[in-house]
Design an enzyme around this catalytic site. Structure first.
Site, mmCIF file in Angstrom:
data_model
loop_
_atom_site.group_PDB
_atom_site.id
_atom_site.type_symbol
_atom_site.label_atom_id
_atom_site.label_comp_id
_atom_site.label_asym_id
_atom_site.label_seq_id
_atom_site.Cartn_x
_atom_site.Cartn_y
_atom_site.Cartn_z
ATOM 1 N N HIS A 172 38.385 -40.880 -10.152
ATOM 2 C CA HIS A 172 37.074 -41.411 -10.514
ATOM 3 C C HIS A 172 36.967 -42.855 -10.014
ATOM 4 O O HIS A 172 37.102 -43.824 -10.767
ATOM 5 C CB HIS A 172 36.897 -41.343 -12.033
ATOM 6 C CG HIS A 172 35.489 -41.538 -12.482
ATOM 7 N ND1 HIS A 172 34.467 -40.676 -12.115
ATOM 8 C CD2 HIS A 172 34.910 -42.489 -13.269
ATOM 9 C CE1 HIS A 172 33.337 -41.086 -12.651
ATOM 10 N NE2 HIS A 172 33.573 -42.192 -13.339
ATOM 11 N N ASP A 192 39.072 -36.116 -9.513
ATOM 12 C CA ASP A 192 38.265 -36.734 -10.569
ATOM 13 C C ASP A 192 38.213 -35.805 -11.787
ATOM 14 O O ASP A 192 37.727 -34.672 -11.692
ATOM 15 C CB ASP A 192 36.856 -37.001 -10.045
ATOM 16 C CG ASP A 192 36.049 -37.937 -10.931
ATOM 17 O OD1 ASP A 192 36.399 -38.098 -12.111
ATOM 18 O OD2 ASP A 192 35.061 -38.506 -10.420
ATOM 19 N N TYR A 200 29.039 -45.944 -17.136
ATOM 20 C CA TYR A 200 29.061 -45.852 -18.598
ATOM 21 C C TYR A 200 29.916 -46.968 -19.193
ATOM 22 O O TYR A 200 31.015 -47.244 -18.712
ATOM 23 C CB TYR A 200 29.619 -44.496 -19.008
ATOM 24 C CG TYR A 200 29.339 -44.119 -20.448
ATOM 25 C CD1 TYR A 200 28.038 -44.077 -20.938
ATOM 26 C CD2 TYR A 200 30.378 -43.783 -21.301
ATOM 27 C CE1 TYR A 200 27.783 -43.716 -22.250
ATOM 28 C CE2 TYR A 200 30.131 -43.414 -22.618
ATOM 29 C CZ TYR A 200 28.830 -43.388 -23.090
ATOM 30 O OH TYR A 200 28.579 -43.027 -24.396
ATOM 31 N N SER A 244 29.017 -43.012 -11.082
ATOM 32 C CA SER A 244 29.283 -42.354 -12.355
ATOM 33 C C SER A 244 27.976 -42.198 -13.137
ATOM 34 O O SER A 244 27.038 -41.571 -12.644
ATOM 35 C CB SER A 244 30.347 -43.136 -13.123
ATOM 36 O OG SER A 244 30.856 -42.364 -14.195
ATOM 37 N N GLN A 245 27.875 -42.755 -14.334
ATOM 38 C CA GLN A 245 26.595 -42.714 -15.045
ATOM 39 C C GLN A 245 25.470 -43.252 -14.152
ATOM 40 O O GLN A 245 24.365 -42.698 -14.117
ATOM 41 C CB GLN A 245 26.660 -43.558 -16.308
ATOM 42 C CG GLN A 245 25.321 -43.760 -17.015
ATOM 43 C CD GLN A 245 25.420 -44.775 -18.151
ATOM 44 O OE1 GLN A 245 25.416 -44.393 -19.309
ATOM 45 N NE2 GLN A 245 25.516 -46.045 -17.829
#
Length: 307
Positions: free
Chosen positions: A286, A257, A82, A172-173
């Protein structure tokens, strides 16, 4: 870790995706690629433009190793995290040195060169994910999901690529988009999803410190829209799509995370019926640690039969 999150799937989930795939499958890619110079002596780099959900010109890098015959190459399709972008060709050197092609794409409107022509019909909070969030047909998540599927289509059509050896990769994204692509398309042969987002999003709406804070802020501002927001998110939540993933999958999770919460990732992982592995990092937040990066390379090397 055994975590079984309740399904939030609506009765028309399958019909929604059948209709979406039928609608956008025939849509022309209008793709083109242009050779670009890079500092990498043994890489052929092309700047790509193609279309996905709408007429937005989507940008990415198509990269080929120049030290091997450029035919029947396995390919990594890479989705970024992201606010990120497809970056620079040198960021994908590890895959190229393995003799793989790479197609790294921008996510619309974020940190790359790609804009966003998706209509905005209601107010938003900061960021991108609340664009159209009360309407599953016109929301940002539907647009980026279709964009990601069309990236796979573009990669598979390139003459240098072996369409039976395409891996979807992201963190992630990007990990969430890789899993959505694996759930909705038959084109990928492998999925590597690091600390994936878009997992159990109703729980994340309350607890995540990441992009879902944008949706939480939207609901705080428009509390009467909560049910509509939850309804929209359910169609893109990997808890409700994971049972479609039948290809080999490698996931990672950090137990510290606070962005992509570990309990949400386990909830998705436990629903994947295909061959799967998850690497658990108890002291990591993360992030993707170097050791896991090596595991990714080994995973692709093993499954694609690379010497």
């Amino acid at each position: 870790m055994r975590i079984d999150a309740p399904s939030t799937a609506r009765d028309d989930l399958d019909r929604f995706w059948e209709r979406t795939l039928a609608e956008f499958g025939p849509k022309p890619l209008n793709g083109r690629r242009e050779k670009r110079d890079t500092p990498l002596q043994f890489v052929d780099a092309y700047r790509v433009t193609y279309e996905g959900f709408d007429a937005t010109p989507l940008h990415g890098w198509f990269l080929l190793p120049a030290f091997v015959p450029q035919r029947n190459l396995p390919c990594v399709v890479h989705y970024h995290g992201y606010t990120g972008s497809s970056g620079f060709p040198e960021e994908y050197s590890q895959w190229l040195l393995m003799g793989l092609a790479v197609f790294a794409v921008d996510v619309r409107g974020q940190g790359g060169e790609t804009g966003n022509l998706l209509p905005q019909t209601f107010g938003m909070t900061k960021g991108w994910i609340t664009q159209g969030i009360t309407d599953k047909e016109r929301c940002y998540y539907r647009a980026i999901a279709v964009d990601s599927l069309k990236a796979l289509e573009w990669a598979g059509e390139q003459p240098e690529i072996d369409p039976s050896r395409i891996a979807v990769v992201g963190s992630s994204q990007g990990g969430g988009l890789a899993l959505i692509a694996a759930a909705l398309s038959e084109k990928p042969a492998l999925v590597l999803a690091n600390i994936p987002n878009m997992c159990q999003m109703d729980f994340g709406l309350l607890n995540s410190t990441g992009s879902l804070t944008e949706a939480a802020e939207f609901v705080a501002r428009f509390p009467d829209k909560l049910d509509q927001v939850l309804d929209t998110l359910s169609y893109f939540d990997l808890v409700n799509l994971a049972d479609r993933i039948r290809i080999p999958a490698l996931l990672s999770v950090g137990l510290k995370d606070t962005v992509c919460l570990p309990e949400t990732i386990f909830a998705v992982y436990n629903r994947i019926p295909g061959p799967k592995t998850i690497r658990v990092y108890p002291f990591t937040g993360h992030a993707v640690v170097p050791g896991h990066n090596r595991l990714m390379l080994q995973f692709v090397r093993e499954h694609f039969g690379l010497g």
